[in-house]
Scaffold this active site. Structure first.
Site, short mmCIF file in Angstrom:
data_model
loop_
_atom_site.label_atom_id
_atom_site.label_comp_id
_atom_site.label_asym_id
_atom_site.label_seq_id
_atom_site.Cartn_x
_atom_site.Cartn_y
_atom_site.Cartn_z
N LYS A 66 44.11 55.02 38.52
CA LYS A 66 43.99 55.33 37.08
C LYS A 66 44.24 56.81 36.77
CE LYS A 66 40.96 51.48 35.89
NZ LYS A 66 39.76 51.05 35.16
N ASN A 87 44.30 53.18 31.98
CA ASN A 87 44.30 51.83 32.54
C ASN A 87 45.47 50.99 32.02
OD1 ASN A 87 43.48 50.89 30.00
ND2 ASN A 87 42.10 49.37 30.89
N ASP A 102 39.26 50.79 28.30
CA ASP A 102 38.02 50.32 28.91
C ASP A 102 36.79 50.56 28.02
OD1 ASP A 102 39.22 49.31 31.20
OD2 ASP A 102 38.97 51.16 32.34
N GLY A 127 25.19 55.71 36.36
CA GLY A 127 26.40 56.12 37.07
C GLY A 127 27.11 57.25 36.34
N ALA A 128 28.01 57.92 37.07
CA ALA A 128 28.77 59.01 36.47
C ALA A 128 30.19 59.04 37.03
CB ALA A 128 28.06 60.34 36.70
N GLY A 130 34.21 56.96 37.21
CA GLY A 130 35.27 56.69 36.25
C GLY A 130 34.88 55.68 35.18
N ASN A 151 22.21 59.43 37.15
CA ASN A 151 23.01 59.30 38.36
C ASN A 151 22.26 59.88 39.54
OD1 ASN A 151 25.54 58.34 39.37
ND2 ASN A 151 26.13 60.47 39.80
N LYS A 156 27.17 65.56 39.18
CA LYS A 156 28.26 64.78 38.59
C LYS A 156 27.91 64.38 37.15
CE LYS A 156 30.65 61.18 41.13
NZ LYS A 156 30.37 60.21 42.19
P1 ATR Z 1 34.09 54.28 39.53
O1 ATR Z 1 35.26 55.18 39.31
O2 ATR Z 1 34.41 52.84 39.67
O3 ATR Z 1 32.98 54.50 38.56
P2 ATR Z 1 33.02 56.02 41.56
O4 ATR Z 1 33.68 57.17 40.95
O5 ATR Z 1 33.07 55.85 43.05
O6 ATR Z 1 33.56 54.64 41.00
O7 ATR Z 1 31.53 56.02 41.07
C1 ATR Z 1 30.60 55.13 41.53
C2 ATR Z 1 29.28 55.40 40.82
O8 ATR Z 1 28.32 54.45 41.28
C3 ATR Z 1 28.71 56.77 41.07
O9 ATR Z 1 28.08 57.23 39.90
C4 ATR Z 1 27.67 56.51 42.17
O10 ATR Z 1 26.60 57.39 42.17
P3 ATR Z 1 26.69 58.84 42.93
O11 ATR Z 1 27.68 59.65 42.13
O12 ATR Z 1 25.32 59.40 42.81
O13 ATR Z 1 27.15 58.54 44.31
C5 ATR Z 1 27.18 55.15 41.73
N1 ATR Z 1 26.54 54.35 42.78
C6 ATR Z 1 27.12 53.70 43.80
N2 ATR Z 1 26.21 53.02 44.53
C7 ATR Z 1 25.00 53.25 43.95
C8 ATR Z 1 23.66 52.81 44.21
N3 ATR Z 1 23.37 52.00 45.24
N4 ATR Z 1 22.68 53.25 43.38
C9 ATR Z 1 22.95 54.06 42.34
N5 ATR Z 1 24.19 54.50 42.04
C10 ATR Z 1 25.20 54.10 42.82
#
Ligand code: ATR
Length: 273
Positions: A66, A87, A102, A127-128, A130, A151, A156
């Site tokens: 992306k 996307n 999205d 989460g933080a 994409g 997050n 992040k």
């Molecule tokens: P995408 O682009 O699909 O959002 P990414 O950039 O890899 O994927 O981001 C994944 C997100 O899921 C991140 O915010 C990650 O948290 P961290 O930045 O703290 O690593 C979060 N994440 C993944 N597994 C997790 C879990 N078990 N509990 C909480 N947050 C999780």
């Protein structure tokens, strides 16, 4: 010859986009061909260039391309620029246009399909990455009372909120700082449920009558949705509606015809039990 479109990603084998666009095309009598392209990790630009040279009209772009899709655009629309990712691409003479549907799709699914008002709501985003980055501005445009991003990696989350500029309704915190605060809408934008994991939220985050939204789709009742149900959330949803709504936006952008989404969502929905 039919106009050609495709979804490009890696992996892409399980993408539902060909089925969704096939259903849209049949319902709107549009003559298109829509395929999947599994692209080598180091070959995105070449793959797009070849597809375009062969007469391709547009692409949906999925993980992990992306960002590159935005970078190779000659014209990036506001949502793609703000999300820092595209996307959908549209090709015309001399132009590669980039869009990101999205966030708009998430807002549509919440407000129109699920009947969850966002105006005045307290919204928590987990989460933080994409997925959350793309959702932020469209969610804020609905004028929630507050929007909190939580997050594990707080740096992040700070960066994502910082990029919004002056936005008094948005703030971020770590999971340990959530305390007893309650939210009307809780959206899981992490990748935790892809591995059957639960982000470390307390059950108390769900206000009475809350909506819990899992951006991942097709996984049934994930640990996040299960916690939400046990905590008394009244509406549970996975990301199938968001997937179909973003596809509908891309289809409309490419074809100038808006397909109905409800029959397609109904067909693809997996029971959340
Ligand atoms: P995408 O682009 O699909 O959002 P990414 O950039 O890899 O994927 O981001 C994944 C997100 O899921 C991140 O915010 C990650 O948290 P961290 O930045 O703290 O690593 C979060 N994440 C993944 N597994 C997790 C879990 N078990 N509990 C909480 N947050 C999780």
């Amino acid at each position: 010859m039919s106009d050609r479109y495709a979804v490009v990603g890696n992996p892409v084998a399980h993408s539902l986009s060909p089925l969704i666009h096939g259903l849209f095309a049949a319902a709107t009598a549009q003559d298109i061909e829509y395929t999947k392209i599994e692209c080598p990790l180091d070959g995105f630009e070449e793959t797009v260039a070849r597809f375009r040279a062969e007469g391709g009209r547009g692409l949906n772009v999925t993980v992990p391309f992306k960002l590159q899709a935005l970078q190779m655009a000659t014209r990036a629309h506001a949502a793609a620029r703000e999300a820092g990712a595209a996307n959908a691409l549209r090709f015309s003479e001399g132009e590669i246009e980039a869009e990101n549907f999205d966030g708009l799709a998430l807002v549509r699914d919440l407000t129109r399909n699920l009947g969850t008002p966002l105006a005045g709501a307290r919204v928590l985003l987990l989460g933080a990455g994409g997925a959350v980055r793309g959702a932020l501005r469209p969610l804020l445009a609905e004028r929630p009372a507050s929007l909190v991003i939580v997050n594990r990696d707080i740096g992040k989350a700070r960066q994502v909120v910082g990029e919004l500029g002056h936005e008094p309704r948005a703030r971020c915190c770590g999971y340990g700082e959530l305390g007893a605060e309650r939210f009307d809408v809780v959206v899981d934008g992490t990748s935790a449920s892809l591995r059957g994991e639960l982000p470390p939220i307390p059950a108390t985050v769900f206000a009475p009558g809350a909506t819990a939204y899992e951006m991942v789709y097709g996984k049934g009742l994930t640990p996040f949705l299960l916690l939400a149900r046990q905590a008394g959330a009244v509406r549970l949803a996975d990301g199938v509606g968001m997937l179909v709504e973003q596809a509908a936006e891309a289809f409309t952008w490419w074809r100038g015809v808006r397909p109905a989404t409800a029959p397609v969502i109904e067909r693809l929905a997996v029971p959340l039990t």
